[in-house]
Write a protein that holds these residues in place. Structure first.
Motif, PDB file in Angstrom:
ATOM      1  N   SER C 253       0.838  -1.191   0.000  1.00 41.81           N
ATOM      2  CA  SER C 253       0.000   0.000   0.000  1.00 41.81           C
ATOM      3  C   SER C 253       0.881   1.252   0.000  1.00 41.81           C
ATOM      4  CB  SER C 253      -0.902   0.002   1.232  1.00 41.81           C
ATOM      5  OG  SER C 253      -1.432   1.283   1.443  1.00 41.81           O
ATOM      6  N   ILE C 254       0.723   2.085  -1.012  1.00 45.10           N
ATOM      7  CA  ILE C 254       1.559   3.289  -1.104  1.00 45.10           C
ATOM      8  C   ILE C 254       1.123   4.291  -0.041  1.00 45.10           C
ATOM      9  CG2 ILE C 254       2.212   5.219  -2.561  1.00 45.10           C
ATOM     10  CD1 ILE C 254       1.898   3.384  -4.946  1.00 45.10           C
ATOM     11  N   THR C 255      -0.175   4.500   0.060  1.00 42.91           N
ATOM     12  CA  THR C 255      -0.635   5.442   1.077  1.00 42.91           C
ATOM     13  C   THR C 255      -0.277   4.933   2.467  1.00 42.91           C
ATOM     14  OG1 THR C 255      -2.772   4.460   0.605  1.00 42.91           O
ATOM     15  CG2 THR C 255      -2.450   6.735  -0.057  1.00 42.91           C
ATOM     16  N   GLY C 256      -0.378   3.627   2.645  1.00 39.19           N
ATOM     17  CA  GLY C 256       0.013   3.045   3.925  1.00 39.19           C
ATOM     18  C   GLY C 256       1.465   3.358   4.248  1.00 39.19           C
ATOM     19  N   ALA C 257       2.325   3.224   3.218  1.00 35.93           N
ATOM     20  CA  ALA C 257       3.744   3.494   3.418  1.00 35.93           C
ATOM     21  C   ALA C 257       3.958   4.956   3.798  1.00 35.93           C
ATOM     22  CB  ALA C 257       4.515   3.156   2.135  1.00 35.93           C
ATOM     23  N   VAL C 258       3.244   5.844   3.111  1.00 39.96           N
ATOM     24  CA  VAL C 258       3.402   7.276   3.379  1.00 39.96           C
ATOM     25  C   VAL C 258       2.970   7.592   4.806  1.00 39.96           C
ATOM     26  CG1 VAL C 258       2.570   9.572   2.774  1.00 39.96           C
ATOM     27  CG2 VAL C 258       3.162   7.950   0.975  1.00 39.96           C
ATOM     28  N   VAL C 259       1.766   7.136   5.153  1.00 36.64           N
ATOM     29  CA  VAL C 259       1.232   7.445   6.483  1.00 36.64           C
ATOM     30  C   VAL C 259       2.130   6.869   7.567  1.00 36.64           C
ATOM     31  CG1 VAL C 259      -0.684   7.014   8.054  1.00 36.64           C
ATOM     32  CG2 VAL C 259      -1.140   7.623   5.680  1.00 36.64           C
ATOM     33  N   GLY C 296      -0.467  -5.491   8.120  1.00 33.50           N
ATOM     34  CA  GLY C 296      -0.141  -4.085   8.370  1.00 33.50           C
ATOM     35  C   GLY C 296      -1.410  -3.266   8.551  1.00 33.50           C
ATOM     36  N   LEU C 297      -1.230  -1.977   8.770  1.00 38.88           N
ATOM     37  CA  LEU C 297      -2.404  -1.156   9.063  1.00 38.88           C
ATOM     38  C   LEU C 297      -3.332  -1.051   7.862  1.00 38.88           C
ATOM     39  CD1 LEU C 297      -0.635   1.648  11.105  1.00 38.88           C
ATOM     40  CD2 LEU C 297      -1.924  -0.307  11.949  1.00 38.88           C
ATOM     41  N   PHE C 298      -2.777  -0.980   6.678  1.00 41.96           N
ATOM     42  CA  PHE C 298      -3.614  -0.766   5.506  1.00 41.96           C
ATOM     43  C   PHE C 298      -3.753  -1.996   4.621  1.00 41.96           C
ATOM     44  CE2 PHE C 298      -2.362   3.424   6.764  1.00 41.96           C
ATOM     45  CZ  PHE C 298      -3.490   4.183   6.539  1.00 41.96           C
ATOM     46  N   GLY C 299      -3.054  -3.051   4.922  1.00 42.73           N
ATOM     47  CA  GLY C 299      -3.070  -4.197   4.017  1.00 42.73           C
ATOM     48  C   GLY C 299      -2.489  -3.764   2.689  1.00 42.73           C
ATOM     49  N   THR C 300      -3.056  -4.257   1.576  1.00 38.57           N
ATOM     50  CA  THR C 300      -2.587  -3.767   0.284  1.00 38.57           C
ATOM     51  C   THR C 300      -3.503  -2.656  -0.224  1.00 38.57           C
ATOM     52  OG1 THR C 300      -3.841  -5.510  -0.780  1.00 38.57           O
ATOM     53  CG2 THR C 300      -1.511  -5.930  -0.410  1.00 38.57           C
ATOM     54  N   LYS C 301      -4.429  -2.234   0.620  1.00 34.60           N
ATOM     55  CA  LYS C 301      -5.405  -1.233   0.166  1.00 34.60           C
ATOM     56  C   LYS C 301      -4.800   0.165   0.181  1.00 34.60           C
ATOM     57  CE  LYS C 301      -9.516  -3.734   1.444  1.00 34.60           C
ATOM     58  NZ  LYS C 301      -8.791  -4.853   2.102  1.00 34.60           N
TER      59      LYS C 301
END
Lengths: 234, 350, 629
Positions: C253-259, C296-301
């Motif tokens: 998850s890109i947004t997950g990585a950013v957050v 993880g917090l966001f999974g792959t979403k």
């Protein structure tokens, strides 16, 4: 001896068994036939506690063994010869056979059974110190069966013993299965080679998409039009 | 003239080794040869190196001195690598926390020697038991619930456990290095090469433990169950093997060996600190891969190779390149023979 | 040509949101509301965002486990530092140079190591990361362990944020394009990806090099922010830090990585009171997350404005507006069960080189076996394969005319799937040759064979299980998307058009196979029969001329099998295919196939029409089993 009632199993998100019912009586050979993906191996694996049962009961010798961990099953007198043989390739023939007797503590008895297996499969005796990975397909199948016998099972489950073997070898294997049965071991046989299986079995079940759809004495099944059409290519 | 003879002999030895390898399956079926195979191999290699050194005209005493240092360092790597290789063989996990179990073993041994004033052997046992318990606990708490998860999850958990142990270690033992008291003082001289008693002990204990482990894995019931499990987990379950218990035994034995390495390192390289497990841990895993992961003599071989080459790099090039040699060897091996020096290649099933 | 409205809106939202964010930040810094210390912390967060998103490209998207990311960061940092110190080059040049050198380093390291898989790759990347550090420590030009001092200080938060934004947008665009689908396919199932025509080696190396390049950019930012760097800034622990951020956010998850990168950099600033225990709490957190929320917090979403947009679109469609998501509804399609004669617009699905007169005539005579004079479509001569001394298949011969529907039968373990593996290049044969449309294909890698027009399904179903049904099929359009890597970065108007065409063609295939209703479900949640049909849809999306079906009816009930049989015959005619299928269901094989080859124990024992097969005594003995006496 073995009774399965309304067995349901989910396997990787798929409803693999949707109500299996079958009974195996003492000293019989029972054949379980059906297409690939019908749920034959899953049935055997749920008996042995390898896959989790969702609902339904499995009873062996009057005891409920549903979802009993696999390592308790073997010592109860039930052993499986898995599909594709699954011998331990880096272990010797001897060691493979001893692994079959893992749950036993009587050393003398184990030694005795080792000789019994070697008497049944003289070819294994010749190769007792060879690693199993170097054996031919037929020899590996013999080893797998021998290994299954080493726990001195009351009921032996055989999963596709004919798989990948030359026709002559298949006949040899089936002759031996008959012989093992003659010595007093009950057998539940899963086979794709329907004719061959029904020719040595006493009773048979046909599995289709996770359900037992037809059952009857093996001789009748072999003559059944539906069975012939679907599995014997008639 | 002698150099030509030496080179020829070396060639002959190489060919002999290659032949031996090819026919190994036949050779090792004979028990007498089976147990002399690796010692013979080592002896032959040593002879070959001796001839090579003669041919090159190197300072033999210095070289052999470095080899002795290398072998004692290599013993430590080998002991840690044995645990890595066993765990990897059974559950296909690079147990990153293994290097930190070794650290805990070193501290357990340290306290046994200093606080409890125990002699070497009981201290060794305490270090092994402490590590063993820790290893099993880690497996039960962190790895067992993830047995059916993707490998990456398990790997990251292992990295997490490793960091956790290091940092808890910093809190518990403080980051000030501790120094082991000198236990073995004697030193001997063999052909001009000085050999410390402590180095003999570290090497001897390692070899003994490895032989014990070989026996355990090959001839005892739990050992055979371990091998069966590493070859085919489902088939092993069908044999009535209790998978959870065998995995615990594996962690127990592997961690005990790491604990032994911890106390042994203390008697030769006396300084210990909570972060001491990181690098040796990584290098020991590299050793296991170089020798062929899952293969016990392979771990031993890999450990020795890394230990000796690190010492040679330090002696002949520069100590600042020391940390690169293990990884350099690793990459070389992975590219040339990914299954390791003693490993057999396998094919992926489609 | 115009942009897809939704896509345009999506980008606009992002650009607007980022611009507002940047403006606020700069305003805060300019007015001293945010003191220089916190501005610095924000810069650090930005650097970690780049590191985490770039590692996500390698680990999360492509599924190649790399744990040596700090090494590439070091390459970039030292490139920028040396340029800055020796040549006093401007910031932008240094960033670009760092990008380039780190990309080269990624390429050089990726090429040999990406042949390895899983744990071995992880340990090799770790090794390389360490080697890079040791090399830096020993080089004169990098001044060894002393490090480099006096790098130009770039304290403009604005510059940093621009670089961060650009990096994230570029990675986002790579991931959300055909390239991204190929990378995700590699993560999900490398073998299946290869048979979809994806050059997996190339894409893995590419992802690795791009990910490394952005790590280099982050390194350059770091160098300019710290003005002093030394090898100890880039140890294994740094790589682990990045990995922890990535995993907590959710691999993939890109947004997950950013957050996650953002909050994990900021969190300690607010948790000063636990500073002493920070290093204990972090790993503990990591282990706990792995145990209780391994995805993880966001999974792959991803979090985006899509959720908002979807609700909006739904409302709009309810009240009857012409909306962007309409194209799939305008297509008139027919499922074979509802009537085989219905006209279907398949012209765009036709494989290249098919005579146009075939397209409108399903079931026409043109697909009957070709005249004997023409050379066979598929010709296999003396094919053998050995596995460790055992001959799995020996001397296999086969000759198929164009348009044939041929069966391959035999007992389990006879070597049927092995024949498929050889035909598709997954297992190169030990002996013999395969000619497909006169061209030898037996030494080609699987993705090349796929581009020649050979597609297959798998006996044990190898779908991209964690992708939606629609994405499974879209991924298989890989060879036919019609745009390149550059276009997916720049996104000219034609890009949107081509992407929409891929979607609508994929949806049409799903409709043909009766899976339209399921298109947004994950492939793993489909029942068995539908998974098999989805595999066929996916194979058709590669626009094959020869389709290999491995036990398509396994696990299906008789009704499903019957409709599958219709379907197979229908797609053969509709798509002008030649079909070779392995099947155990005799009723299906006998009724469907024109000719049958019988394999037993790796040897061809018979070939002929279904009737001949049924009567042949050798076949009866070997396969059907001996009759009970």
């Amino acid at each position: 001896m073995l009774r399965i009632e309304d067995l349901h199993v989910y396997y990787g998100g798929i409803h693999a068994l949707k109500g299996i019912n079958l009974t195996v009586a003492q000293s019989q050979i029972v054949a379980l036939i059906g297409a690939n993906g019908a749920g034959k191996s899953t049935t055997l694996n749920s008996i042995c506690g390898i896959v989790r049962v969702e609902s339904g009961t499995i009873e062996f010798l009057g005891k409920n063994i549903t979802n009993v961990p696999s390592h308790h099953i073997v010592s109860m007198g039930l052993s499986q010869v898995p599909e594709g043989r699954k011998v331990f390739p880096a272990m010797t023939v001897n060691e493979n056979l001893l692994m079959g007797a893992y749950s036993r503590r009587d050393r003398a008895g184990v030694r005795e059974d080792l000789e019994r297996v070697f008497a049944l499969f003289p070819r294994l005796k010749e190769r007792r110190n060879q690693t199993a990975g170097t054996l031919s397909g037929g020899e590996q199948q013999m080893l797998a069966i021998g290994r299954g016998l080493m726990s001195r099972p009351k009921l032996l489950l055989l999963d596709e013993p004919s798989m990948g073997l030359a026709p002559l070898l298949v006949q040899e294997i089936f002759r031996i299965i008959k012989e093992i049965n003659g010595q007093g071991t009950t057998i539940l046989l899963v086979e794709q080679n329907a004719n061959m299986a029904l020719s040595i079995a006493d009773y048979g079940y046909v599995l289709e998409t996770g359900k037992t759809v037809i059952q009857g004495p093996a001789r009748d099944l072999a003559q059944n039009e539906d069975v012939r059409a679907a599995y014997l290519g008639g | 003239m002698s150099r030509v003879v030496a080179s020829l002999l070396l060639c002959a030895v190489c060919i002999l080794l290659a032949l031996l390898r090819k026919y190994r399956t036949h050779v090792v079926s004979n028990p007498a040869l089976k147990y002399s195979y690796y010692p013979a191999l080592i002896l032959l290699a040593a002879l070959g190196i001796n001839y090579l050194l003669t041919a090159l005209g190197a300072n033999k005493v210095y070289t052999f001195q470095q080899a002795v240092y290398g072998l004692s360092l290599g013993s430590v790597y080998a002991l840690i690598a044995l645990g890595y290789t066993m765990v990897y063989g059974i559950i296909r996990l690079i147990n990153f926390a293994h290097g930190d179990i070794y650290m805990v073993g070193a501290y357990a041994g340290y306290y046994a020697v200093t606080v409890m004033h125990l002699p070497f052997v009981p201290a060794l046992v305490i270090a092994m038991v402490a590590s063993s318990v820790l290893g099993v606990l880690i497996e039960r708490i962190a790895y067992k619930p993830l047995r059916n998860s993707p490998r990456i999850t398990l790997l990251i958990t292992a990295i997490g456990m490793s960091l956790l142990l290091e940092n808890v270690g910093q809190k518990l033992f403080t980051s000030t290095p501790r120094t082991y008291p000198t236990i073995f003082k004697a030193s001997y001289e063999v052909f001009g090469v000085s050999v410390d008693q402590s180095r003999i002990i570290i090497f001897a204990v390692t070899v003994l433990l490895m032989i014990g482990l070989q026996y355990f894995v090959n001839y005892t019931k739990p050992g055979m169950a371990m091998r069966a499990l590493s070859q085919d987990r489902d088939a092993a379950r069908l044999m009535g093997i209790n998978v959870d218990r065998v995995i615990s035994v594996t962690f127990a034995v592997g961690s005990a060996l790491a604990g032994a390495a911890g106390i042994l390192v203390g008697i030769v390289y006396p300084q210990i600190k909570p972060t001491m497990g990181i690098m040796p841990g990584l290098k020991a895993f590299v050793a296991a891969v170089i020798g062929g992961i899952g293969i016990i003599p392979g771990a031993m071989l890999g450990g020795m190779i890394i230990g000796v080459s690190e010492n040679f790099v330090t002696a002949y090039i520069s100590s600042s390149w020391r940390d690169a040699i293990a990884f350099g060897l690793l990459i070389l091996i992975l590219l040339v023979k990914p299954s390791g020096l003693l490993g057999k290649s396998v094919r992926e099933k489609v | 040509m115009q942009r897809h409205p939704n896509q345009l809106k999506g980008s606009l939202y992002w650009i607007a949101a980022s611009a507002v964010g940047l403006l606020i930040l700069n305003y805060l810094v300019a007015t001293d509301a945010l003191d220089w210390y916190y501005a610095g912390v924000l810069s650090t967060a930005g650097i970690y965002i780049i590191l985490t998103t770039s590692l996500n490209l390698i680990n999360g998207i492509t599924g190649q486990l790399s744990i040596g990311h700090a090494g590439f960061m070091a390459v970039g940092a030292y490139t920028a530092a040396l340029l800055s110190v020796h040549y006093d080059t401007p910031f932008v040049v240094n960033i670009l140079a760092a990008f380039a050198t780190a990309a080269v380093a990624g390429l050089v390291i990726g090429l040999p190591t990406l042949r390895l898989k899983g744990d071995y790759l992880a340990i090799a990347t770790l090794g390389f990361g360490e080697i890079i550090r040791v090399v830096i420590q020993n080089l004169k030009v990098t001044r060894g362990a002393f490090g480099i001092v006096g790098i130009t200080w770039v304290d403009n938060l604005f510059y940093t944020e621009i670089v961060v934004l650009l990096s994230v947008v570029i990675i986002w665009r790579i991931v959300n394009s055909a390239t991204g689908r190929a990378l995700i396919a590699i993560r999900e199932d490398e073998t299946a990806a290869e048979t979809m025509g994806i050059n997996t080696t190339l894409y893995k190396v590419m992802a690795f090099a791009i990910g490394s390049a952005f790590a280099g950019v982050a390194g350059a930012l770091y160098a300019h922010r710290m003005t002093y760097i030394s090898p100890n800034d880039f140890t294994f622990l740094k790589s682990v830090d990045i990995l922890v951020m990535l995993v907590l956010g959710g691999l993939g998850s890109i947004t997950g990585a950013v957050v996650s990168a953002f909050s994990l950099t900021l969190l300690p600033e607010f948790l000063r009171f636990i500073d002493e225990w920070r290093m204990v709490i972090y790993p503990l957190l990591l282990v706990v997350v792995m145990l209780f929320r391994p995805q993880g917090l966001f999974g792959t979403k991803e979090i985006d404005f899509g959720a908002l947009g979807a609700a909006f679109r739904w409302l709009k469609s309810r009240f009857g507006g012409a909306v962007g998501s309409a194209p799939q509804r305008t297509v008139e399609t027919a499922s074979p069960s509802s009537g085989m004669q219905t006209e279907v617009q398949t012209s765009s699905l036709q494989p290249a080189g098919v005579q146009p007169d075939l397209s409108g005539q399903p079931g026409s005579a043109a697909v009957a076996p070709a005249e004997p004079s023409s050379r066979p479509f598929l010709e296999v001569n003396g094919l053998s394969i050995y596995y460790g001394g055992l001959k799995a298949v020996s001397d296999f011969n086969m000759s198929l005319p164009e348009g044939a529907l041929h069966g391959l039968i035999g007992p389990n373990g006879a070597g049927k799937t092995t024949v498929f593996n050889m035909l598709t290049g997954l297992h190169p044969p030990s002996e013999g040759e395969i000619r497909f449309r006169r061209k030898r294909i037996d030494r080609l890698p699987p993705y090349r064979i796929s581009s020649e027009g050979v597609a297959r399904t798998f006996q044990n179903i190898r779908l991209f299980k964690d992708l939606t049904v629609l994405d499974n099929v879209k991924t298989a359009f890989h060879m036919n998307v019609g745009y390149g890597f550059g276009a997916s970065l720049v996104r000219p108007p034609s890009y949107g058009v081509k992407e929409r065409r891929v979607t609508s063609e994929a949806e049409r295939l799903l409709e043909i196979l009766g899976l339209q209703e399921r298109r947004m479900e994950l492939a793993r949640n489909l029942p068995y029969g539908e998974q098999r049909r989805l595999e066929i849809a996916r194979a058709l999306a590669t626009r094959p001329r020869l389709l290999l079906l491995d036990e398509p009816a396994a696990g299906m009930n008789p009704q499903e099998t019957a409709s599958l049989m219709e379907l197979i015959r229908w797609i053969r005619d509709e798509f002008a295919l030649t079909i070779l299928l392995i099947e155990h269901d005799m009723s299906l094989v006998m009724r469907l196939c024109e000719r049958i080859t019988v394999l037993d124990y790796g040897v061809t024992i018979f070939e002929g029409t279904p009737d001949e097969v049924k009567r042949n005594p050798r076949v009866i003995e070997a396969y059907l089993g001996q009759e009970a006496n």
